[in-house]
Design a protein around this motif. Structure first.
Motif, PDB file in Angstrom:
ATOM      1  N   ALA A   7     -20.448 -10.951   4.853  1.00 28.00           N
ATOM      2  CA  ALA A   7     -20.148 -10.282   6.124  1.00 28.00           C
ATOM      3  C   ALA A   7     -18.746  -9.683   6.103  1.00 28.00           C
ATOM      4  O   ALA A   7     -18.536  -8.550   6.580  1.00 28.00           O
ATOM      5  N   LEU A   8     -17.786 -10.410   5.545  1.00 27.79           N
ATOM      6  CA  LEU A   8     -16.417  -9.898   5.464  1.00 27.79           C
ATOM      7  C   LEU A   8     -16.343  -8.663   4.563  1.00 27.79           C
ATOM      8  O   LEU A   8     -15.697  -7.672   4.908  1.00 27.79           O
ATOM      9  N   MET A   9     -17.002  -8.709   3.425  1.00 27.01           N
ATOM     10  CA  MET A   9     -16.970  -7.569   2.507  1.00 27.01           C
ATOM     11  C   MET A   9     -17.652  -6.341   3.123  1.00 27.01           C
ATOM     12  O   MET A   9     -17.185  -5.213   2.944  1.00 27.01           O
ATOM     13  N   VAL A  10     -18.749  -6.555   3.851  1.00 26.94           N
ATOM     14  CA  VAL A  10     -19.411  -5.434   4.526  1.00 26.94           C
ATOM     15  C   VAL A  10     -18.482  -4.844   5.582  1.00 26.94           C
ATOM     16  O   VAL A  10     -18.346  -3.614   5.684  1.00 26.94           O
ATOM     17  N   ALA A  11     -17.796  -5.697   6.348  1.00 22.28           N
ATOM     18  CA  ALA A  11     -16.871  -5.210   7.377  1.00 22.28           C
ATOM     19  C   ALA A  11     -15.715  -4.431   6.753  1.00 22.28           C
ATOM     20  O   ALA A  11     -15.340  -3.347   7.243  1.00 22.28           O
ATOM     21  N   ILE A  12     -15.153  -4.945   5.673  1.00 19.59           N
ATOM     22  CA  ILE A  12     -14.047  -4.245   5.009  1.00 19.59           C
ATOM     23  C   ILE A  12     -14.523  -2.913   4.437  1.00 19.59           C
ATOM     24  O   ILE A  12     -13.829  -1.890   4.540  1.00 19.59           O
ATOM     25  N   ALA A  13     -15.716  -2.898   3.851  1.00 15.81           N
ATOM     26  CA  ALA A  13     -16.245  -1.656   3.279  1.00 15.81           C
ATOM     27  C   ALA A  13     -16.498  -0.615   4.369  1.00 15.81           C
ATOM     28  O   ALA A  13     -16.175   0.572   4.188  1.00 15.81           O
ATOM     29  N   VAL A  14     -17.052  -1.036   5.502  1.00 19.80           N
ATOM     30  CA  VAL A  14     -17.325  -0.098   6.599  1.00 19.80           C
ATOM     31  C   VAL A  14     -16.020   0.464   7.155  1.00 19.80           C
ATOM     32  O   VAL A  14     -15.888   1.679   7.371  1.00 19.80           O
ATOM     33  N   ILE A  15     -15.038  -0.391   7.376  1.00 20.44           N
ATOM     34  CA  ILE A  15     -13.743   0.062   7.912  1.00 20.44           C
ATOM     35  C   ILE A  15     -13.067   1.003   6.923  1.00 20.44           C
ATOM     36  O   ILE A  15     -12.544   2.066   7.309  1.00 20.44           O
ATOM     37  N   SER A  16     -13.068   0.642   5.644  1.00 13.35           N
ATOM     38  CA  SER A  16     -12.422   1.489   4.637  1.00 13.35           C
ATOM     39  C   SER A  16     -13.133   2.822   4.502  1.00 13.35           C
ATOM     40  O   SER A  16     -12.493   3.877   4.373  1.00 13.35           O
ATOM     41  N   PHE A  17     -14.461   2.790   4.515  1.00 20.15           N
ATOM     42  CA  PHE A  17     -15.217   4.042   4.389  1.00 20.15           C
ATOM     43  C   PHE A  17     -14.971   4.942   5.592  1.00 20.15           C
ATOM     44  O   PHE A  17     -14.792   6.160   5.453  1.00 20.15           O
ATOM     45  N   LEU A  39     -11.995  14.335   6.100  1.00 18.78           N
ATOM     46  CA  LEU A  39     -12.195  15.434   7.050  1.00 18.78           C
ATOM     47  C   LEU A  39     -10.877  16.104   7.429  1.00 18.78           C
ATOM     48  O   LEU A  39     -10.861  17.286   7.794  1.00 18.78           O
ATOM     49  N   ALA A  40      -9.762  15.354   7.321  1.00 23.09           N
ATOM     50  CA  ALA A  40      -8.450  15.927   7.616  1.00 23.09           C
ATOM     51  C   ALA A  40      -7.902  16.694   6.417  1.00 23.09           C
ATOM     52  O   ALA A  40      -6.847  17.324   6.511  1.00 23.09           O
ATOM     53  N   GLY A  41      -8.599  16.626   5.268  1.00 23.31           N
ATOM     54  CA  GLY A  41      -8.182  17.375   4.092  1.00 23.31           C
ATOM     55  C   GLY A  41      -7.447  16.553   3.056  1.00 23.31           C
ATOM     56  O   GLY A  41      -7.033  17.066   2.027  1.00 23.31           O
ATOM     57  N   ALA A  42      -7.259  15.282   3.303  1.00 19.47           N
ATOM     58  CA  ALA A  42      -6.571  14.412   2.336  1.00 19.47           C
ATOM     59  C   ALA A  42      -7.624  13.646   1.547  1.00 19.47           C
ATOM     60  O   ALA A  42      -7.751  12.426   1.655  1.00 19.47           O
ATOM     61  N   TRP A  43      -8.373  14.351   0.719  1.00 19.35           N
ATOM     62  CA  TRP A  43      -9.505  13.761   0.005  1.00 19.35           C
ATOM     63  C   TRP A  43      -9.120  12.656  -0.985  1.00 19.35           C
ATOM     64  O   TRP A  43      -9.904  11.735  -1.213  1.00 19.35           O
ATOM     65  N   PRO A  44      -7.933  12.659  -1.625  1.00 18.57           N
ATOM     66  CA  PRO A  44      -7.640  11.570  -2.567  1.00 18.57           C
ATOM     67  C   PRO A  44      -7.509  10.189  -1.903  1.00 18.57           C
ATOM     68  O   PRO A  44      -7.680   9.156  -2.557  1.00 18.57           O
ATOM     69  N   VAL A  45      -7.248  10.160  -0.605  1.00 21.21           N
ATOM     70  CA  VAL A  45      -7.076   8.887   0.094  1.00 21.21           C
ATOM     71  C   VAL A  45      -8.381   8.102   0.100  1.00 21.21           C
ATOM     72  O   VAL A  45      -8.376   6.863   0.079  1.00 21.21           O
ATOM     73  N   LEU A  46      -9.519   8.794   0.104  1.00 23.13           N
ATOM     74  CA  LEU A  46     -10.820   8.123   0.104  1.00 23.13           C
ATOM     75  C   LEU A  46     -10.955   7.190  -1.097  1.00 23.13           C
ATOM     76  O   LEU A  46     -11.439   6.065  -0.972  1.00 23.13           O
ATOM     77  N   PHE A  77      -8.998   3.942  -0.537  1.00 21.72           N
ATOM     78  CA  PHE A  77      -9.690   2.992   0.333  1.00 21.72           C
ATOM     79  C   PHE A  77     -10.792   2.260  -0.439  1.00 21.72           C
ATOM     80  O   PHE A  77     -11.021   1.075  -0.235  1.00 21.72           O
ATOM     81  N   GLY A  78     -11.471   2.954  -1.345  1.00 25.79           N
ATOM     82  CA  GLY A  78     -12.459   2.287  -2.190  1.00 25.79           C
ATOM     83  C   GLY A  78     -11.805   1.290  -3.134  1.00 25.79           C
ATOM     84  O   GLY A  78     -12.347   0.211  -3.409  1.00 25.79           O
ATOM     85  N   LEU A  79     -10.621   1.624  -3.630  1.00 22.36           N
ATOM     86  CA  LEU A  79      -9.879   0.726  -4.506  1.00 22.36           C
ATOM     87  C   LEU A  79      -9.458  -0.540  -3.749  1.00 22.36           C
ATOM     88  O   LEU A  79      -9.494  -1.643  -4.316  1.00 22.36           O
ATOM     89  N   ASP A  80      -9.103  -0.403  -2.493  1.00 26.01           N
ATOM     90  CA  ASP A  80      -8.757  -1.577  -1.670  1.00 26.01           C
ATOM     91  C   ASP A  80      -9.929  -2.543  -1.568  1.00 26.01           C
ATOM     92  O   ASP A  80      -9.759  -3.752  -1.692  1.00 26.01           O
ATOM     93  N   VAL A  81     -11.125  -2.009  -1.341  1.00 29.54           N
ATOM     94  CA  VAL A  81     -12.320  -2.855  -1.242  1.00 29.54           C
ATOM     95  C   VAL A  81     -12.556  -3.569  -2.565  1.00 29.54           C
ATOM     96  O   VAL A  81     -12.846  -4.777  -2.599  1.00 29.54           O
ATOM     97  N   LEU A  82     -12.404  -2.860  -3.679  1.00 32.09           N
ATOM     98  CA  LEU A  82     -12.588  -3.456  -4.997  1.00 32.09           C
ATOM     99  C   LEU A  82     -11.571  -4.570  -5.262  1.00 32.09           C
ATOM    100  O   LEU A  82     -11.920  -5.638  -5.779  1.00 32.09           O
ATOM    101  N   ILE A  83     -10.327  -4.366  -4.876  1.00 34.46           N
ATOM    102  CA  ILE A  83      -9.285  -5.382  -5.095  1.00 34.46           C
ATOM    103  C   ILE A  83      -9.550  -6.628  -4.253  1.00 34.46           C
ATOM    104  O   ILE A  83      -9.403  -7.756  -4.733  1.00 34.46           O
ATOM    105  N   VAL A  84      -9.958  -6.457  -2.998  1.00 35.55           N
ATOM    106  CA  VAL A  84     -10.271  -7.613  -2.145  1.00 35.55           C
ATOM    107  C   VAL A  84     -11.460  -8.378  -2.726  1.00 35.55           C
ATOM    108  O   VAL A  84     -11.452  -9.610  -2.792  1.00 35.55           O
ATOM    109  N   TRP A  85     -12.491  -7.671  -3.168  1.00 37.78           N
ATOM    110  CA  TRP A  85     -13.659  -8.317  -3.772  1.00 37.78           C
ATOM    111  C   TRP A  85     -13.262  -9.089  -5.025  1.00 37.78           C
ATOM    112  O   TRP A  85     -13.677 -10.236  -5.223  1.00 37.78           O
ATOM    113  N   LEU A  86     -12.440  -8.479  -5.878  1.00 32.70           N
ATOM    114  CA  LEU A  86     -11.996  -9.135  -7.104  1.00 32.70           C
ATOM    115  C   LEU A  86     -11.169 -10.384  -6.804  1.00 32.70           C
ATOM    116  O   LEU A  86     -11.336 -11.422  -7.461  1.00 32.70           O
TER     117      LEU A  86
END
Length: 192
Positions: free
Chosen positions: A49-59, A67-74, A77-86
Motif C-alpha cells: 500500500a505504501l509503495m502504491v501511494a508513493i508511486a501514485v504521488i510521484s507519477f 505538462l509544464a515542460g520540465a520532462w526530465p523531472v519525471l 520521480f521514478g528514481l525516487d520510487v526505485l530508491i524507496v523500494w530498494l
C-alpha cells in the motif's frame, strides 16, 4: 565520563552455511531456547500500500512537471520510487537475521544466522558463564555472556526493553543451570 563497551571476543565454535543444529532440539533438559529476530514495523500488505501511494504521488507530480515542460523531472520521480523500494528490500533482507540462545545445564549455544544464510555458533560452558548487563538503566543496555575473560553479546537487534527482558530470562536459566544436577566426569584410574 567516557563509557567503555565490551567487544565480542569469544572464539567461534563452528561457522558455515547452514550449520546442522538439529541435535540442540533433541535435549530434554532445555532451560531456555530463545529465538531473537530484528523488529520490523511494516508488514507486507502495508508495504504494498505504501509503495502504491508513493508511486501514485510521484507519477502525479511528475506528470504535472511534464505538462509544464520540465520532462526530465519525471525520471527523477521514478528514481525516487526505485530508491524507496530498494531501501525497504534491504531492510526486509536484514530482517531475516536470527540469533538463537539455547541454554542447558551443560552448555550455552549462541547461534547466529545472517541474511545470506551464513551461520556462526558460539559454545560456552554453563557452569563458568555469567551474565553481565552493561548500562542497565540506560537506553543503550547491552546483555553479554562472559566466561574466562571473553564475551559474547546477545540480543543486540532488540529494543532496550526487550534486551532487559532477555537478560532476565537468561539470568533465570543460568541460575537453574547452576542448581540442576550435572553428570560428573569419571576420574582417572578406572571405575570405582
Amino acid at each position: 565520563m567516557k563509557r567503555r563497551t565490551a567487544i565480542e571476543n569469544w572464539p567461534i565454535e563452528a561457522h558455515g552455511r547452514p550449520l546442522r543444529l538439529d541435535h540442540l532440539d533433541a535435549r530434554e533438559d532445555v532451560l531456555l531456547d530463545a529465538h531473537v529476530r530484528p523488529n520490523r514495523s511494516l508488514g507486507s500488505p502495508a508495504f504494498i500500500a505504501l509503495m502504491v501511494a508513493i508511486a501514485v504521488i510521484s507519477f502525479t507530480a511528475g506528470l504535472a512537471f511534464l505538462l509544464a515542460g520540465a520532462w526530465p523531472v519525471l525520471g527523477f520521480f521514478g528514481l525516487d520510487v526505485l530508491i524507496v523500494w530498494l531501501a525497504f528490500r534491504l531492510n526486509y533482507r536484514d530482517g531475516r537475521r536470527l540469533e538463537r540462545i539455547h541454554i542447558t545445564p551443560d552448555a550455552i549455544h549462541v547461534m547466529r544466522r545472517w541474511p545470506t544464510g551464513y551461520e556462526t555458533l558460539y559454545r560456552l560452558p554453563s557452569a563458568w558463564t555469567r551474565l553481565v548487563v552493561d548500562h542497565e538503566d540506560d537506553p543503550d543496555v547491552q546483555p553479554r555472556l562472559t566466561a574466562m575473560g571473553k564475551h559474547v553479546l546477545v540480543g543486540s537487534v532488540l529494543s532496550p526493553r526487550e534486551r532487559r527482558e532477555l537478560a532476565g530470562a537468561i539470568g533465570e536459566a543460568l541460575a537453574k543451570a547452576r542448581t540442576s544436577p550435572v553428570a560428573l566426569a569419571q576420574e582417572t584410574g578406572g571405575a570405582a
